[in-house]
Design a protein around this motif. Structure first.
Motif, PDB file in Angstrom:
ATOM      1  N   LEU A   1     -14.623  35.419  31.803  1.00 52.70           N
ATOM      2  CA  LEU A   1     -15.503  36.253  32.627  1.00 52.70           C
ATOM      3  C   LEU A   1     -15.358  35.836  34.090  1.00 52.70           C
ATOM      4  O   LEU A   1     -14.725  34.826  34.396  1.00 52.70           O
ATOM      5  CB  LEU A   1     -16.955  36.096  32.173  1.00 52.70           C
ATOM      6  CG  LEU A   1     -17.244  36.532  30.726  1.00 52.70           C
ATOM      7  CD1 LEU A   1     -18.693  36.199  30.354  1.00 52.70           C
ATOM      8  CD2 LEU A   1     -16.968  38.025  30.534  1.00 52.70           C
TER       9      LEU A   1
ATOM     10  N   HIS B   1     -23.029  40.058  32.448  1.00 53.72           N
ATOM     11  CA  HIS B   1     -23.464  39.243  31.310  1.00 53.72           C
ATOM     12  C   HIS B   1     -24.656  38.366  31.633  1.00 53.72           C
ATOM     13  O   HIS B   1     -25.474  38.093  30.772  1.00 53.72           O
ATOM     14  CB  HIS B   1     -22.307  38.356  30.832  1.00 53.72           C
ATOM     15  CG  HIS B   1     -21.218  39.130  30.175  1.00 53.72           C
ATOM     16  ND1 HIS B   1     -20.963  39.066  28.834  1.00 53.72           N
ATOM     17  CD2 HIS B   1     -20.335  40.024  30.672  1.00 53.72           C
ATOM     18  CE1 HIS B   1     -19.959  39.873  28.522  1.00 53.72           C
ATOM     19  NE2 HIS B   1     -19.556  40.459  29.632  1.00 53.72           N
TER      20      HIS B   1
ATOM     21  N   ASP C   1     -17.748  41.146  33.523  1.00 52.60           N
ATOM     22  CA  ASP C   1     -16.455  41.330  32.864  1.00 52.60           C
ATOM     23  C   ASP C   1     -15.279  41.193  33.833  1.00 52.60           C
ATOM     24  O   ASP C   1     -14.210  40.744  33.443  1.00 52.60           O
ATOM     25  CB  ASP C   1     -16.380  42.722  32.212  1.00 52.60           C
ATOM     26  CG  ASP C   1     -17.135  42.752  30.885  1.00 52.60           C
ATOM     27  OD1 ASP C   1     -17.257  41.680  30.262  1.00 52.60           O
ATOM     28  OD2 ASP C   1     -17.611  43.833  30.496  1.00 52.60           O
ATOM     29  N   ASP C   2     -15.458  41.663  35.051  1.00 54.80           N
ATOM     30  CA  ASP C   2     -14.385  41.500  36.030  1.00 54.80           C
ATOM     31  C   ASP C   2     -14.979  41.192  37.397  1.00 54.80           C
ATOM     32  O   ASP C   2     -16.199  41.214  37.592  1.00 54.80           O
ATOM     33  CB  ASP C   2     -13.430  42.698  36.055  1.00 54.80           C
ATOM     34  CG  ASP C   2     -14.100  43.974  36.527  1.00 54.80           C
ATOM     35  OD1 ASP C   2     -14.862  43.927  37.516  1.00 54.80           O
ATOM     36  OD2 ASP C   2     -13.855  45.031  35.914  1.00 54.80           O
TER      37      ASP C   2
ATOM     38  N   ARG D   1     -18.209  31.330  27.422  1.00 59.05           N
ATOM     39  CA  ARG D   1     -16.857  31.829  27.678  1.00 59.05           C
ATOM     40  C   ARG D   1     -16.354  31.218  28.980  1.00 59.05           C
ATOM     41  O   ARG D   1     -17.143  30.777  29.808  1.00 59.05           O
ATOM     42  CB  ARG D   1     -16.870  33.365  27.781  1.00 59.05           C
ATOM     43  CG  ARG D   1     -17.129  34.028  26.427  1.00 59.05           C
ATOM     44  CD  ARG D   1     -17.522  35.479  26.565  1.00 59.05           C
ATOM     45  NE  ARG D   1     -16.427  36.323  27.034  1.00 59.05           N
ATOM     46  CZ  ARG D   1     -16.482  37.656  27.081  1.00 59.05           C
ATOM     47  NH1 ARG D   1     -17.579  38.292  26.654  1.00 59.05           N
ATOM     48  NH2 ARG D   1     -15.468  38.363  27.531  1.00 59.05           N
TER      49      ARG D   1
ATOM     50  N   VAL E   1     -15.310  30.939  32.753  1.00 57.71           N
ATOM     51  CA  VAL E   1     -15.807  31.683  33.919  1.00 57.71           C
ATOM     52  C   VAL E   1     -14.938  31.356  35.128  1.00 57.71           C
ATOM     53  O   VAL E   1     -14.746  30.185  35.468  1.00 57.71           O
ATOM     54  CB  VAL E   1     -17.283  31.332  34.221  1.00 57.71           C
ATOM     55  CG1 VAL E   1     -17.726  31.979  35.533  1.00 57.71           C
ATOM     56  CG2 VAL E   1     -18.180  31.775  33.072  1.00 57.71           C
TER      57      VAL E   1
END
Lengths: 786, 271
Positions: free
Chosen positions: A42, A71, A121-122, A277, A279
């Motif tokens: 992420l 997120h 996400d981006d 996740r 980062v």
């Protein structure tokens, strides 16, 4: 120094061999943090304070969280890491060290301080989300100027202290008052060494990857000091240092700005832990203007006592250093380096120094190419011209009369350093000759005939580098040592891997470490691979800064190569069935003295050491050695730079007509790399002299966050430079090397400013502050004329 | 420096582009100004329409007593055009000195006018040259004098839905030149002055001294009334109040105006 850049030289010490690294960089194959993509990764964006000083009254993340693809929005309340002191610097003790929360806790203290972190996400969605985080601020009084910050009644940057004073550094010699009283003249000068933005081509960036099941944390980051970062990550994130791995892929420049541990580095690790996740955060250019440390920002007041002949008898230095809102890794130590170098390369034994460091509502300052020494050199070199002018003595002559002489080395400076070696007259003579200093007045007349002002300026410098003897760093209150690590490993095929604790980000260690290996161990240049910047491979490394890599890391390598060579000797003697004392080294092999037919190449010995079929008594398998080298002293490069300028009175533009640099960096491993360092260093000094300045408005707003406002010179602004070298090998290390990474920057700014002042001296101009942008020069001319 | 989410379309005809702009899209020409502004989020259009796929917007040709320059013609082409060099030397001067080679290979004349940056080189020279622009919108085509196009910072008299399709430069026999000053070798212009000297008198315009490019009326009046260049220079800043900035004080910019007017006048006269 005439170096032929077009042909590939041999690959040993002293050869102008082309850099191994260049192919990947010039073909775009370099691999930077932003090129790395981890599965499930992420992206983070930061919400930053738009105020120089404000209390946060509320943070509303609802709209950001409602954006598809976002997120998490993390704030001080929700980011699971400790607030702490992020500095390893406590010179003299009792430095005020306010804690920094990773994300602002209640009060933001400079524009750009990170307030919240959006994970999406981006990168684009993260930025969109950051724009939707609604933060309410209650603005507080602001102070950006360090001198004003120390005045009574100034707004307090940290309310827990009774003033903005961080620390006062002082150093006074016993004889100072008497010496000053005996001076026949006292000359005063104020010099403002302006704030600069380091501007590496690659901005900062990092990826945090926290594996919850094992507790292992991997941080990929663009840094000069992977191991420092690992130590701090483990402390801040509350995990075992042994579980943290820090990886630095290719790093696109640092200039000291990446000699630090930044909040974003901790934040991506903590965020990865929070969201489960990896980062990634990549700093954008405008963020880099406010979120990465600044350099310089020191105002100096000089008072110098001289004899009628121009000999300096006493020097007083009173400065104010703008530390910014917090102390970063080494902030309080940077002006300590200034303190060391206040006397420059002059024989001044009676000295009085006070440096007051101040908190302000600005981005913190820390190491920037030269780190404290350019400030000292620029000031004293401006002062030397002021003395020359006052006494009517030539600028070269006044320097000569005050130089430390070759026979005085090792020289004990009034600030407690032991200068290793140098030949300052030799530098000066060579530079005067190359620049045709003697013929200058005729050229001045030519310019005057065209209606232009022409001037010539000198800068003679010495600097302290090769950081640092660990006993000294400890004495200076730096909570870290100064040694360096190396491992040399020979493979069964006779190729070599060199693991170094240095962390090149443009310095070319893959090349120069290979050259040292070829010369010292006979392994061809192309058979050497250099590994750096990954804490998984190195026992520890202190990194690359302070022109230390060669003088400390290069010597660590030299010693490991020597250990391997000696081990190979024992093996060769064993295999050739003769005594160790009967062996001689040919440069690539051990042979029985006088018997070339009875020899073992280093490659054969590498194989024999690996197979271990027959080893001498007490010798372990494999040719490999490790060294932790702690230097006995700093090193002291020196030089003379001469600049010749022409000024257009209509526009105030300064044109550099000629630039000459004679540098003494001790012995040279690769003249091509040394020339490149000198070129780049001079250009950064030129940037400070002519163009660059980081400007804050009184209300704390940053007025120069992009390259539209902050003027970095381009290739088209750079004059042709004539380079030469003198050599006084450092006696402090077996290679006789000193360091050249910062010398150009340290020497350049004063030469350029002195040239401009000289050009306008006929109008009565005695001093010009930097940057000497055209509008400033035009104003100086108008004021002088009126 | 991350642009916000937006919709991108590439138009293949002027009508298609006009329809997109009328629906609220921002026209993208060479991207040398719009893209940085989007990256800084100073501009955050929800949609952009790319004009680079419209062949009739590119090119330089003679059209009776004017030179027609397609709005998407890049600065490098204009700098290299013998036609423009022959009839409006100051426009070629300006085009050849904008930014860096990279900028000149992407940036367009229409984009520069439409963006209306008060430090742009191109608008001032087109004003001095007496040029016009052709704008096309939902209600058809109209002609606007370059001098009437830009009203203030980043603002033009283009109506919603209009795009610039062409720039029309008079085929004059004037001698002209553009002189500018910038801090670094590659940098934004601090002050620039374009001067045209012809049978009908002197026309001059400047950039960097106001919120838009301006005619140097007092300077023109002195010269057109038979006064000397020195007298004209003495009055060049009359009625002009530049903004002080990091690039210089009000006095400095007024002074530069005189220096550059003299330089441009001298170069024009010698051509």
């Amino acid at each position: 120094m005439a170096v032929d850049y077009t042909t590939q030289a041999a690959g040993g010490i002293g050869d102008a061999v082309l850099r191994k690294e260049d192919r990947k960089f010039v073909t775009g194959e370099g691999r930077y943090v932003d090129d790395l993509k981890l599965p499930g990764m992420l992206h983070a964006a930061f919400v930053r304070s738009p105020f120089g000083h404000a209390r946060i009254t509320s943070i509303d993340a609802a709209a950001a969280l409602a954006l598809p693809g976002v997120h998490a929005v993390l704030t001080h309340e929700s980011l699971p890491v400790e607030t702490g002191v992020l500095s390893a610097s406590n010179p003299g003790g009792d430095v005020r060290h306010p804690e920094q929360a990773i994300l602002v806790k209640e009060i933001a203290r400079y524009v750009g301080e990170p307030v919240a972190m959006v994970i999406a996400d981006d990168r684009y969605l993260a930025r969109d989300g950051a724009d939707l985080v609604h933060v309410e601020y209650d603005p507080l009084p602001v102070v950006v100027d360090a001198e004003k910050a120390l005045e009574a009644g100034a707004p307090l940057v940290h309310a827990e202290y009774d003033s903005n004073l961080v620390k006062t550094l002082e150093h006074h010699t016993d004889g100072f008052d008497d010496a000053m009283a005996k001076a026949s003249k006292v000359i005063k000068l104020r010099v403002d060494n302006q704030r600069l933005t380091p501007s590496a081509m690659e901005t900062r960036g990092c990826i945090g990857d926290w594996q919850d099941a094992t507790g292992e944390v991997t941080l990929y980051t663009s840094t000069q000091v992977a191991h420092f970062v690992r130590t701090f990550v483990s402390i801040v994130c509350g995990t075992s240092e042994a579980k943290v791995r820090v990886v630095t892929p290719d790093v696109g420049g640092g200039f000291g700005a990446k000699l630090n541990t930044y909040r974003e580095e901790f934040a991506v690790c903590a965020a990865s832990h929070a969201v489960g996740r990896p980062v990634k955060w990549i700093e954008d250019r405008t963020e880099a203007g406010v979120a990465t440390i600044h350099g310089r920002a020191q105002v100096q007041y000089y008072e110098v006592g001289v004899t009628d002949e121009g000999k300096i008898v006493a020097l007083k230095f009173d400065a104010i250093q703008n530390n910014g809102a917090y102390n970063m890794l080494l902030t309080p130590s940077i002006s300590h380096l200034t303190l060391f170098m206040v006397p420059g390369l002059y024989d001044i034994q009676d000295i009085s120094i006070r440096i007051r460091q101040a908190f302000t509502n600005t981005t913190p300052t820390d190491a920037y190419r030269g780190a404290g020494r350019p400030e000292a050199t620029h000031g004293i070199e401006r002062l030397m011209d002021a003395i020359a002018d006052e006494l009517g003595i030539d600028a070269a002559e006044i320097r000569r009369r005050n130089f430390i002489k070759p026979e005085q080395f090792p020289y004990s400076s009034a600030t407690g350093l032991i200068y290793d070696s140098g030949s300052y007259d030799e530098n000066l003579d060579a530079a005067l000759e190359l620049s045709d200093y003697a013929g200058f007045e005729a050229r001045r007349a030519e310019s005057e005939a065209k209606g232009k002002y022409r001037g010539i300026g000198l800068s003679t410098y010495v600097e302290v580098c090769g950081l640092a003897p660990s006993a000294v760093t400890a004495a200076l209150g730096i909570g870290a040592p100064g040694w360096e690590h190396s491992t040399v490993r020979l493979h069964p095929t006779g190729k070599a891997t060199v693991i170094t604790g240095t962390s090149p980000h443009g310095q070319g260690h893959a090349t120069s470490w290979s050259q040292i290996t070829q010369t010292e161990l006979g392994i061809p240049f192309e058979d050497v691979e250099v590994i750096h910047g990954d804490t998984a491979f190195q026992p520890y490394g202190l990194g690359t800064y302070g022109s230390r890599s060669l003088a400390v890391g290069g010597i660590a390598l030299y010693r490991s190569l020597g250990k391997v060579r000696e081990k190979a000797r024992e093996l060769a003697a064993h295999l050739l069935e003769c005594s160790v004392d009967d062996m001689e080294w040919t440069g690539t092999a051990w042979q029985v003295k006088g018997s070339p037919d009875r020899s073992k190449t280093i490659q054969e010995l590498a194989y024999a050491g690996w197979t271990s079929a027959s080893l001498p008594e007490g010798i372990e398998p494999v040719l490999e050695a490790t060294t932790f080298h702690d230097p006995p002293n700093f090193t002291f490069p020196s030089g003379t730079h001469v600049c010749e300028v022409e000024i257009d009175p209509d526009t105030g533009r300064i044109e550099i007509l000629k630039y000459t640099a004679v540098d003494d960096c001790g012995n040279v491993i690769n003249p091509l790399i040394v020339d490149g360092q000198v070129h780049g260093g001079i250009i950064q000094g030129l940037g400070q002299a002519l163009f660059e300045e980081t400007v804050y408005a009184e209300d704390g707003q940053m007025l120069t966050p992009t390259f539209v406002e902050y003027l970095v010179p381009s290739a088209a602004d750079v004059p042709e430079m004539t380079l030469s070298r003198t050599t006084t090998p450092s006696p402090s290390n077996p290679l006789g090397v000193k360091g050249i990474g910062e010398a150009g920057t340290i020497g350049a700014s004063a030469a350029i400013v002195n040239a401009a002042v000289d050009a306008l001296s006929g109008l009565g101009v005695r001093h010009i502050e930097m940057p000497m942008q055209p509008a400033r020069i035009w104003n100086v001319i108008q004021e002088a004329k009126s | 420096m991350i642009p916000s989410t937006l919709e991108y379309t590439k138009a293949s005809s002027i009508d298609e582009a006009v329809a997109a702009v009328a629906a609220g899209a921002v026209p993208l020409s060479g991207g040398q100004s719009l893209m940085p502004m989007m990256r800084l989020r100073l501009a955050a259009p929800h949609a952009i329409v790319d004009l680079s796929g419209i062949p009739e917007l590119v090119g330089i040709c003679e059209d009776e007593d004017e030179i027609a320059v397609g709005a998407m013609t890049i600065h490098r082409e204009i700098a290299a055009s013998e036609l423009i060099r022959a009839h409006a030397g100051l426009v070629a001067d300006a085009a050849g000195g904008i930014g860096s080679p990279q900028v000149r290979n992407r940036g367009t004349i229409g984009g520069s006018l439409g963006h209306a940056d008060p430090h742009s080189d191109m608008p001032a020279t087109l004003i001095a040259a007496g040029a016009s622009v052709i704008a096309k919108g939902p209600n058809g085509e109209r002609r606007i004098l370059a001098e009437d196009l830009i009203t203030t910072y980043l603002t033009t008299t283009l109506e919603p839905g209009e795009i610039i399709t062409q720039v029309r430069i008079p085929k004059s026999d004037d001698h002209s030149a553009y002189a500018k000053f910038h801090r670094r070798a590659i940098d934004w212009t601090v002050v620039g002055v374009g001067v045209c000297i012809g049978d009908n008198g002197v026309r001059a315009a400047a950039t960097g001294v106001a919120d838009k490019p301006v005619r140097l009326s007092a300077f023109e009046a002195v010269l057109n009334g038979g006064g000397s260049l020195d007298d004209a220079i003495a009055k060049v800043a009359e009625g002009i109040e530049p903004h002080a900035g990091l690039d210089g004080s009000v006095e400095y910019k007024k002074h530069l105006l005189g220096v550059l007017a003299r330089k441009a006048h001298g170069e024009a006269s010698s051509r």
